[in-house]
Design a protein around this motif. Structure first.
Motif, short mmCIF file in Angstrom:
data_model
loop_
_atom_site.label_atom_id
_atom_site.label_comp_id
_atom_site.label_asym_id
_atom_site.label_seq_id
_atom_site.Cartn_x
_atom_site.Cartn_y
_atom_site.Cartn_z
N VAL A 266 0.87 -1.17 0.00
CA VAL A 266 0.00 0.00 0.00
C VAL A 266 0.91 1.22 0.00
O VAL A 266 1.79 1.35 0.86
CB VAL A 266 -0.92 0.02 1.23
CG1 VAL A 266 -1.64 1.37 1.34
CG2 VAL A 266 -1.93 -1.12 1.16
N MET A 267 0.72 2.10 -0.98
CA MET A 267 1.57 3.29 -1.12
C MET A 267 0.76 4.54 -0.86
O MET A 267 -0.31 4.72 -1.44
CB MET A 267 2.18 3.35 -2.52
CG MET A 267 3.12 4.53 -2.73
SD MET A 267 3.94 4.49 -4.37
CE MET A 267 2.62 5.06 -5.42
N ALA A 278 6.33 13.21 0.37
CA ALA A 278 6.60 11.97 1.12
C ALA A 278 5.91 10.81 0.43
O ALA A 278 4.78 10.95 -0.06
CB ALA A 278 6.11 12.09 2.56
N ILE A 279 6.60 9.68 0.38
CA ILE A 279 6.04 8.43 -0.12
C ILE A 279 6.22 7.38 0.97
O ILE A 279 7.36 7.10 1.38
CB ILE A 279 6.74 7.94 -1.41
CG1 ILE A 279 6.67 9.02 -2.49
CG2 ILE A 279 6.11 6.64 -1.91
CD1 ILE A 279 7.50 8.68 -3.74
N ASP A 280 5.13 6.83 1.46
CA ASP A 280 5.17 5.82 2.52
C ASP A 280 4.57 4.54 1.97
O ASP A 280 3.42 4.53 1.51
CB ASP A 280 4.40 6.30 3.75
CG ASP A 280 5.08 7.49 4.41
OD1 ASP A 280 6.21 7.31 4.92
OD2 ASP A 280 4.50 8.59 4.42
N ILE A 281 5.35 3.46 2.03
CA ILE A 281 4.93 2.19 1.45
C ILE A 281 4.95 1.11 2.52
O ILE A 281 5.99 0.84 3.13
CB ILE A 281 5.85 1.78 0.28
CG1 ILE A 281 5.83 2.86 -0.81
CG2 ILE A 281 5.41 0.43 -0.29
CD1 ILE A 281 6.80 2.58 -1.95
N LEU A 282 3.79 0.49 2.75
CA LEU A 282 3.71 -0.67 3.63
C LEU A 282 3.73 -1.91 2.76
O LEU A 282 2.82 -2.15 1.96
CB LEU A 282 2.42 -0.62 4.46
CG LEU A 282 2.22 -1.83 5.39
CD1 LEU A 282 3.31 -1.89 6.45
CD2 LEU A 282 0.84 -1.78 6.05
N ALA A 283 4.79 -2.73 2.91
CA ALA A 283 4.93 -3.96 2.13
C ALA A 283 5.16 -5.16 3.04
O ALA A 283 5.75 -6.16 2.61
CB ALA A 283 6.08 -3.81 1.14
N ASP A 284 4.68 -5.04 4.26
CA ASP A 284 4.79 -6.13 5.23
C ASP A 284 3.62 -7.09 4.98
O ASP A 284 2.46 -6.74 5.22
CB ASP A 284 4.72 -5.55 6.64
CG ASP A 284 4.79 -6.62 7.73
OD1 ASP A 284 4.64 -7.81 7.42
OD2 ASP A 284 4.97 -6.25 8.90
N PRO A 285 3.87 -8.30 4.50
CA PRO A 285 2.76 -9.21 4.15
C PRO A 285 1.86 -9.54 5.34
O PRO A 285 0.64 -9.71 5.16
CB PRO A 285 3.47 -10.45 3.61
CG PRO A 285 4.88 -10.36 4.09
CD PRO A 285 5.19 -8.91 4.21
N ASP A 286 2.42 -9.64 6.53
CA ASP A 286 1.60 -9.97 7.69
C ASP A 286 0.63 -8.83 8.02
O ASP A 286 -0.55 -9.09 8.31
CB ASP A 286 2.49 -10.24 8.91
CG ASP A 286 3.30 -11.51 8.76
OD1 ASP A 286 2.86 -12.41 8.01
OD2 ASP A 286 4.39 -11.61 9.36
N ARG A 287 1.10 -7.61 7.96
CA ARG A 287 0.22 -6.48 8.26
C ARG A 287 -0.75 -6.20 7.13
O ARG A 287 -1.90 -5.79 7.37
CB ARG A 287 1.05 -5.25 8.59
CG ARG A 287 1.83 -5.41 9.91
CD ARG A 287 2.73 -4.23 10.17
NE ARG A 287 1.95 -3.01 10.35
CZ ARG A 287 2.49 -1.79 10.27
NH1 ARG A 287 3.76 -1.63 9.97
NH2 ARG A 287 1.73 -0.73 10.47
N LEU A 288 -0.33 -6.43 5.89
CA LEU A 288 -1.25 -6.26 4.76
C LEU A 288 -2.41 -7.23 4.87
O LEU A 288 -3.56 -6.89 4.52
CB LEU A 288 -0.51 -6.49 3.44
CG LEU A 288 0.45 -5.40 2.98
CD1 LEU A 288 1.21 -5.87 1.75
CD2 LEU A 288 -0.30 -4.11 2.67
N ALA A 289 -2.14 -8.43 5.37
CA ALA A 289 -3.20 -9.44 5.50
C ALA A 289 -4.27 -9.01 6.51
O ALA A 289 -5.41 -9.49 6.44
CB ALA A 289 -2.59 -10.77 5.93
N GLU A 290 -3.92 -8.10 7.42
CA GLU A 290 -4.87 -7.64 8.42
C GLU A 290 -5.75 -6.51 7.91
O GLU A 290 -6.75 -6.16 8.55
CB GLU A 290 -4.13 -7.18 9.68
CG GLU A 290 -3.35 -8.29 10.38
CD GLU A 290 -2.53 -7.77 11.54
OE1 GLU A 290 -2.53 -6.54 11.76
OE2 GLU A 290 -1.90 -8.58 12.24
N LEU A 291 -5.39 -5.93 6.77
CA LEU A 291 -6.17 -4.82 6.21
C LEU A 291 -7.30 -5.34 5.33
O LEU A 291 -7.16 -6.36 4.66
CB LEU A 291 -5.26 -3.90 5.38
CG LEU A 291 -4.10 -3.22 6.11
CD1 LEU A 291 -3.27 -2.40 5.13
CD2 LEU A 291 -4.61 -2.33 7.25
#
Length: 298
Positions: A266-267, A278-291
């Motif tokens: 998610v960017m 600013a560009i913030d990118i969440l690429a943690d598969p464990d945390r993405l699975a919770e969204l």
């Protein structure tokens, strides 16, 4: 309706506000829920009939709970905690399906860039700033929470304010213009056009990527337009290897990137003065699975 049901109803009227306070304090949606639940438990054990301003009382209770949680985080660290992005609030790009709780969570431009800066504050600075500057709690009520005088509580907020003002860019309000800038960035990346990337990046842009905890994950932070543009080109995927769809991330233009239909990041882009600051990118598969990302691609 018995007394317990009546009290529960009064509490529910404040739940959205309380979660917004906890989210700003903790940067975690699940921990924010835990803090709100703890506030309910404390309310149910108290003499609620003697509370004149229930909303104010609950706000300070949640603040105290969050302060304790932040202090516990710090005390458990034997080594410095790996940097991480706060939890994003992701909603449809058109904004039409933003539910009331999400709207409260991201009100007042509470973007990821701001939450990242809040992560750098001490627990007491964060409490003083969030409660006073974001929710208007008087310093007289904050002082007992931090065990200091009213003047000292005011100084905590002042120190936090200076750090936030210098480090957290304020996003431009026009969402359609934000989307144009993000689309231009993506198009330039896909074309491999270094000059076009520089044209849409603020000279002092910061890129942060959270891939989760080591050894499989890690944290990347890059500053400066040329370095960020170079990183974007170095890690672009071949045409057709990846896709994505637009979304709002904490109320600003963003992208959910996918591979074979599965979200991989998610960017969030913070646009200031027409450029990406600013560009913030969440690429943690464990945390993405919770969204909850399933219903955003429409």
């Amino acid at each position: 309706m018995n007394e317990h049901e009546f009290l529960a109803g009064r509490f529910e009227a404040h739940r959205g506000h309380l979660k917004a306070v906890a989210y700003r304090m903790l940067g975690s949606l699940s921990e924010a829920d835990d803090a709100v639940q703890e506030a309910w438990l404390r309310l149910s054990r108290s003499e609620a009939g003697e509370v004149e301003n229930l909303g104010g009382w609950l706000t300070t209770v949640v603040g105290r709970v969050c302060l304790d949680m932040l202090r516990t985080r710090s005390s458990r660290r034997e080594e410095p905690l790996e940097a991480h992005l706060p939890d994003p609030v992701v909603s449809p790009a058109n904004g039409g399906e933003l539910d009331p709780e999400q709207a409260v969570l991201i009100a007042d431009s509470v973007g990821l860039a701001l939450l990242v800066v809040l992560e750098s504050l001490t627990p007491t600075e964060r409490l003083a700033f969030v409660l006073h500057d974001m929710f208007g709690v008087p310093f007289e009520d904050i002082a007992p929470l931090v065990g200091r005088s009213t003047a000292a509580a005011r100084q905590l907020a002042s120190r936090a304010r200076r750090r936030v003002r210098g480090a957290a860019p304020v996003p431009d309000p026009d969402l359609s213009r934000q989307r144009e800038v993000v689309d231009a960035f993506l198009a330039a990346t896909h074309r491999g056009d270094f000059g076009a990337l520089l044209a849409v990046l603020d000279p002092d842009v910061v890129l942060r990527v959270d891939r989760g905890l080591p050894p499989g994950g890690g944290w990347t932070e890059i500053r400066g337009a040329e370095k960020v543009a170079g990183h974007a080109l170095a890690f672009r995927r071949p045409a057709g290897a990846a896709s994505g769809y637009p979304a709002l991330v904490n109320g600003v233009a963003g992208i959910v990137n996918t591979v074979n239909g599965r979200p991989v990041s998610v960017m969030c882009c913070t646009i200031t003065n027409g450029r990406i600051a600013a560009i913030d990118i969440l690429a943690d598969p464990d945390r993405l699975a919770e969204l909850d990302l399933a219903d955003l691609d429409d």
